[in-house]
Design a protein around this motif. Structure first.
Motif, PDB file in Angstrom:
ATOM      1  N   GLY A  89      24.175 -10.602 -30.568  1.00 21.43           N
ATOM      2  CA  GLY A  89      23.513 -11.326 -29.673  1.00 21.43           C
ATOM      3  C   GLY A  89      22.010 -10.969 -29.468  1.00 21.43           C
ATOM      4  N   TRP A  90      21.708 -10.131 -29.874  1.00 21.68           N
ATOM      5  CA  TRP A  90      20.086  -9.536 -29.448  1.00 21.68           C
ATOM      6  C   TRP A  90      19.440  -9.865 -30.614  1.00 21.68           C
ATOM      7  N   GLY A  91      19.708 -10.459 -31.738  1.00 22.68           N
ATOM      8  CA  GLY A  91      18.759 -10.683 -32.710  1.00 22.68           C
ATOM      9  C   GLY A  91      17.827 -11.550 -32.528  1.00 22.68           C
ATOM     10  N   LYS A  92      17.964 -12.708 -32.298  1.00 24.10           N
ATOM     11  CA  LYS A  92      16.811 -13.823 -32.106  1.00 24.10           C
ATOM     12  C   LYS A  92      17.187 -14.669 -30.700  1.00 24.10           C
ATOM     13  N   TYR A  93      16.260 -14.482 -29.945  1.00 25.83           N
ATOM     14  CA  TYR A  93      16.484 -14.932 -28.488  1.00 25.83           C
ATOM     15  C   TYR A  93      15.302 -15.145 -27.762  1.00 25.83           C
ATOM     16  N   GLU A  94      15.172 -15.956 -27.070  1.00 26.31           N
ATOM     17  CA  GLU A  94      14.054 -16.170 -26.080  1.00 26.31           C
ATOM     18  C   GLU A  94      13.779 -15.253 -24.938  1.00 26.31           C
ATOM     19  N   ASP A  95      12.852 -14.508 -24.813  1.00 27.98           N
ATOM     20  CA  ASP A  95      12.672 -13.309 -24.184  1.00 27.98           C
ATOM     21  C   ASP A  95      12.168 -14.214 -22.469  1.00 27.98           C
ATOM     22  N   LEU A  96      13.184 -14.236 -21.453  1.00 29.72           N
ATOM     23  CA  LEU A  96      12.844 -14.828 -20.511  1.00 29.72           C
ATOM     24  C   LEU A  96      12.260 -13.985 -19.335  1.00 29.72           C
ATOM     25  N   SER A  97      11.763 -12.874 -19.614  1.00 22.52           N
ATOM     26  CA  SER A  97      11.251 -11.671 -18.603  1.00 22.52           C
ATOM     27  C   SER A  97       9.989 -12.399 -18.149  1.00 22.52           C
ATOM     28  N   GLY A  98       9.796 -12.009 -17.019  1.00 20.63           N
ATOM     29  CA  GLY A  98       8.620 -12.689 -16.082  1.00 20.63           C
ATOM     30  C   GLY A  98       8.605 -14.193 -15.688  1.00 20.63           C
ATOM     31  N   TRP A 150      15.032 -16.810  -8.487  1.00 25.87           N
ATOM     32  CA  TRP A 150      15.172 -15.665  -9.325  1.00 25.87           C
ATOM     33  C   TRP A 150      13.590 -15.683 -10.143  1.00 25.87           C
ATOM     34  N   THR A 151      13.392 -13.979 -10.271  1.00 25.87           N
ATOM     35  CA  THR A 151      12.272 -13.805 -11.146  1.00 25.87           C
ATOM     36  C   THR A 151      12.689 -12.854 -12.258  1.00 25.87           C
ATOM     37  N   VAL A 152      12.937 -13.394 -13.469  1.00 28.65           N
ATOM     38  CA  VAL A 152      13.431 -12.502 -14.476  1.00 28.65           C
ATOM     39  C   VAL A 152      12.702 -11.007 -14.690  1.00 28.65           C
ATOM     40  N   LEU A 153      13.425  -9.885 -14.753  1.00 33.32           N
ATOM     41  CA  LEU A 153      12.812  -8.686 -14.943  1.00 33.32           C
ATOM     42  C   LEU A 153      12.768  -8.194 -16.493  1.00 33.32           C
ATOM     43  N   LYS A 154      13.926  -8.428 -16.960  1.00 35.28           N
ATOM     44  CA  LYS A 154      14.144  -7.595 -18.222  1.00 35.28           C
ATOM     45  C   LYS A 154      15.659  -8.024 -18.839  1.00 35.28           C
ATOM     46  N   ARG A 155      15.729  -8.195 -19.920  1.00 37.74           N
ATOM     47  CA  ARG A 155      17.006  -8.538 -20.763  1.00 37.74           C
ATOM     48  C   ARG A 155      17.791  -7.086 -20.418  1.00 37.74           C
ATOM     49  N   VAL A 156      19.040  -7.108 -20.334  1.00 37.38           N
ATOM     50  CA  VAL A 156      20.052  -6.008 -20.349  1.00 37.38           C
ATOM     51  C   VAL A 156      21.188  -6.344 -21.076  1.00 37.38           C
ATOM     52  N   GLU A 157      22.194  -5.316 -21.389  1.00 34.30           N
ATOM     53  CA  GLU A 157      23.339  -5.493 -22.365  1.00 34.30           C
ATOM     54  C   GLU A 157      24.082  -6.826 -21.918  1.00 34.30           C
ATOM     55  N   ASN A 158      24.786  -7.324 -22.876  1.00 35.24           N
ATOM     56  CA  ASN A 158      25.547  -8.513 -22.681  1.00 35.24           C
ATOM     57  C   ASN A 158      26.603  -8.129 -21.889  1.00 35.24           C
ATOM     58  N   ASN A 159      27.376  -9.113 -21.238  1.00 37.27           N
ATOM     59  CA  ASN A 159      28.560  -8.712 -20.223  1.00 37.27           C
ATOM     60  C   ASN A 159      29.677  -8.650 -21.093  1.00 37.27           C
ATOM     61  N   GLN A 160      30.954  -8.400 -20.636  1.00 39.30           N
ATOM     62  CA  GLN A 160      32.001  -8.220 -21.499  1.00 39.30           C
ATOM     63  C   GLN A 160      32.416  -9.232 -22.255  1.00 39.30           C
ATOM     64  N   TRP A 161      31.947 -10.511 -21.908  1.00 43.96           N
ATOM     65  CA  TRP A 161      32.334 -11.596 -22.791  1.00 43.96           C
ATOM     66  C   TRP A 161      31.266 -11.869 -23.608  1.00 43.96           C
ATOM     67  N   GLU A 162      30.279 -11.096 -24.036  1.00 40.22           N
ATOM     68  CA  GLU A 162      29.131 -11.057 -25.095  1.00 40.22           C
ATOM     69  C   GLU A 162      28.192 -12.125 -24.689  1.00 40.22           C
ATOM     70  N   GLN A 163      28.059 -12.487 -23.335  1.00 44.96           N
ATOM     71  CA  GLN A 163      27.282 -13.382 -22.748  1.00 44.96           C
ATOM     72  C   GLN A 163      25.847 -12.893 -22.524  1.00 44.96           C
ATOM     73  N   MET A 164      24.660 -13.356 -22.977  1.00 41.28           N
ATOM     74  CA  MET A 164      23.431 -12.687 -22.495  1.00 41.28           C
ATOM     75  C   MET A 164      23.108 -12.592 -21.277  1.00 41.28           C
ATOM     76  N   MET A 165      22.399 -11.490 -21.004  1.00 45.33           N
ATOM     77  CA  MET A 165      22.253 -11.230 -19.426  1.00 45.33           C
ATOM     78  C   MET A 165      20.971 -10.715 -19.303  1.00 45.33           C
ATOM     79  N   TYR A 166      20.394 -10.819 -17.893  1.00 43.53           N
ATOM     80  CA  TYR A 166      19.208 -10.441 -17.521  1.00 43.53           C
ATOM     81  C   TYR A 166      19.235  -9.946 -16.125  1.00 43.53           C
ATOM     82  N   LEU A 167      18.372  -9.021 -16.054  1.00 45.80           N
ATOM     83  CA  LEU A 167      18.276  -8.218 -14.779  1.00 45.80           C
ATOM     84  C   LEU A 167      17.244  -9.077 -13.878  1.00 45.80           C
ATOM     85  N   CYS A 168      17.452  -9.743 -12.922  1.00 43.53           N
ATOM     86  CA  CYS A 168      16.658 -10.637 -12.198  1.00 43.53           C
ATOM     87  C   CYS A 168      16.319 -10.281 -10.609  1.00 43.53           C
ATOM     88  N   GLU A 169      15.125 -10.415 -10.157  1.00 47.06           N
ATOM     89  CA  GLU A 169      15.129 -10.170  -8.594  1.00 47.06           C
ATOM     90  C   GLU A 169      15.035 -11.385  -7.715  1.00 47.06           C
TER      91      GLU A 169
END
Length: 91
Positions: A12-21, A27-46
């Protein structure tokens, strides 16, 4: 930002739209983080209130997740205050 590709073992980390910033609701997206246990794309947000947490990319894009929960609490408090002012809680 290199997140790997399909052959790197990081599914899931191949081609993706980076939502950082970007901002989604409060929510303000800080960075991409590891997928969750169900392999869903996750972001660290503030959140605007200062809370930092992991959020699913699809919940951000779809508008399902607008804040850490502070928005829901504020709206509920406003509804309660309005009902109280209208006398809904008097006997």
């Amino acid at each position: 930002m290199d997140m790997g590709n399909r052959n790197s073992g990081r599914r899931g980390w191949g081609k993706y739209e980076d939502l950082s910033g970007q901002r989604f609701g409060r929510w303000t997206v800080l960075k991409r983080v590891e997928n969750n246990q169900w392999e869903q794309m996750m972001y660290l947000c503030e959140c605007d209130c200062g809370w930092v947490g992991r959020t699913q990319a699809k919940a951000l894009r779809s508008g399902i997740s607008k804040s850490c929960g502070c928005l829901k609490n504020e709206l509920a408090a406003k509804r309660i205050k309005k009902l109280w002012a209208e006398g809904a809680f008097t006997k």
